[in-house]
Design a protein around this motif. Structure first.
Motif, PDB file in Angstrom:
ATOM      1  N   UNK A  70       0.841  -1.206   0.000  1.00 14.72           N
ATOM      2  CA  UNK A  70       0.000   0.000   0.000  1.00 14.72           C
ATOM      3  C   UNK A  70       0.872   1.251   0.000  1.00 14.72           C
ATOM      4  N   UNK A  71       1.910   1.251   0.816  1.00 15.96           N
ATOM      5  CA  UNK A  71       2.833   2.383   0.855  1.00 15.96           C
ATOM      6  C   UNK A  71       3.492   2.591  -0.509  1.00 15.96           C
ATOM      7  N   UNK A  72       3.891   1.513  -1.145  1.00 21.24           N
ATOM      8  CA  UNK A  72       4.503   1.567  -2.472  1.00 21.24           C
ATOM      9  C   UNK A  72       3.560   2.260  -3.463  1.00 21.24           C
ATOM     10  N   UNK A  73       2.314   1.851  -3.465  1.00 24.55           N
ATOM     11  CA  UNK A  73       1.335   2.417  -4.404  1.00 24.55           C
ATOM     12  C   UNK A  73       1.031   3.876  -4.086  1.00 24.55           C
ATOM     13  N   UNK A  74       0.925   4.209  -2.801  1.00 26.02           N
ATOM     14  CA  UNK A  74       0.569   5.570  -2.412  1.00 26.02           C
ATOM     15  C   UNK A  74       1.702   6.574  -2.608  1.00 26.02           C
ATOM     16  N   UNK A  75       2.952   6.130  -2.550  1.00 24.00           N
ATOM     17  CA  UNK A  75       4.062   7.083  -2.620  1.00 24.00           C
ATOM     18  C   UNK A  75       4.698   7.190  -3.990  1.00 24.00           C
ATOM     19  N   UNK A  76       4.587   6.174  -4.803  1.00 28.09           N
ATOM     20  CA  UNK A  76       5.295   6.151  -6.068  1.00 28.09           C
ATOM     21  C   UNK A  76       4.744   7.106  -7.106  1.00 28.09           C
ATOM     22  N   UNK A  77       5.631   7.628  -7.931  1.00 28.60           N
ATOM     23  CA  UNK A  77       5.214   8.475  -9.049  1.00 28.60           C
ATOM     24  C   UNK A  77       4.508   7.616 -10.080  1.00 28.60           C
ATOM     25  N   UNK A  78       5.084   6.490 -10.425  1.00 31.34           N
ATOM     26  CA  UNK A  78       4.491   5.512 -11.337  1.00 31.34           C
ATOM     27  C   UNK A  78       4.747   4.137 -10.738  1.00 31.34           C
TER      28      UNK A  78
END
Length: 198
Positions: free
Chosen positions: A135-143
């Motif tokens: 979830x953190x990966x999806x919420x913070x990433x640009x793409x």
């Protein structure tokens, strides 16, 4: 709340910068957003890096709003662990790639029981860690690119931690100054291997 359960706030590794920010009123309470002020010191700790000993005496701070106290742990420390986050992270990565506790312990120069303890604790929380960091990966990433399917839940959790670090790095290049395991320590407030976090 017992002394061992004192709320922890993860701060940068540079002790001088932490002190400067704390004295200037630039550190916020994670509970209410008010300003934290110096309130003495937490107990001294002697920690182990890969090859050296690290001596640490973290600040304790008190909130001007809610009155809560927090121990300011540097980003390289996990709560109730003698070994630094990167040492433990190296063990987790080795286990995810198929190595056993004995060979990991020999490679790190740590007792087998210590390494087994890290691996068992992480394995018990692997699904929670995987979900949280994905979830953190999806919420913070640009793409954001979700981690590939892994062979075990343990490996999937390790992959999610590293993926979340890469995702944060794509948005905030300064994150690259800390390792994936220091990022995990910060995100979990030092409780990556604790039964309850965040």
């Amino acid at each position: 709340m017992t002394r061992l359960e004192a709320p922890v706030l993860t701060v940068e590794a540079d002790a001088v910068r932490v002190e400067t920010r704390l004295l200037a009123g630039e550190i916020e309470c994670p509970d209410c957003g008010s300003v934290l002020a110096p309130w003495g010191w937490a107990r001294r700790r002697v920690l182990r890096d890969a090859t050296t000993v690290v001596r640490l005496r973290p600040w304790r701070a008190r909130c001007s709003g809610c009155g809560g106290s927090h121990v300011l742990l540097p980003v390289f420390v996990l709560v109730r662990r003698v070994d630094l986050a990167d040492v433990i992270g190296a063990a987790l990565v080795a286990k995810a790639s198929g190595r056993g506790a004995r060979s990991i312990a020999v490679g790190l120069g740590r007792p087998v029981d210590t390494v087994r303890g890290w691996l068992r604790r992480f394995e018990r929380r692997a699904e929670y860690v995987r979900v949280y960091f994905t979830v953190l990966l999806v919420e913070t990433g640009v793409d954001p690119i979700p981690p590939a399917v892994a062979a075990t839940p343990f490996a999937a959790a390790v992959s999610a931690v590293v993926g979340a670090w890469r995702s944060a790095l794509s948005r905030w290049p300064d994150v690259g100054k800390v390792s994936p395991w220091q990022t995990a320590a910060a995100v979990s407030r030092g409780r990556l291997l604790s039964p309850t976090w965040p």
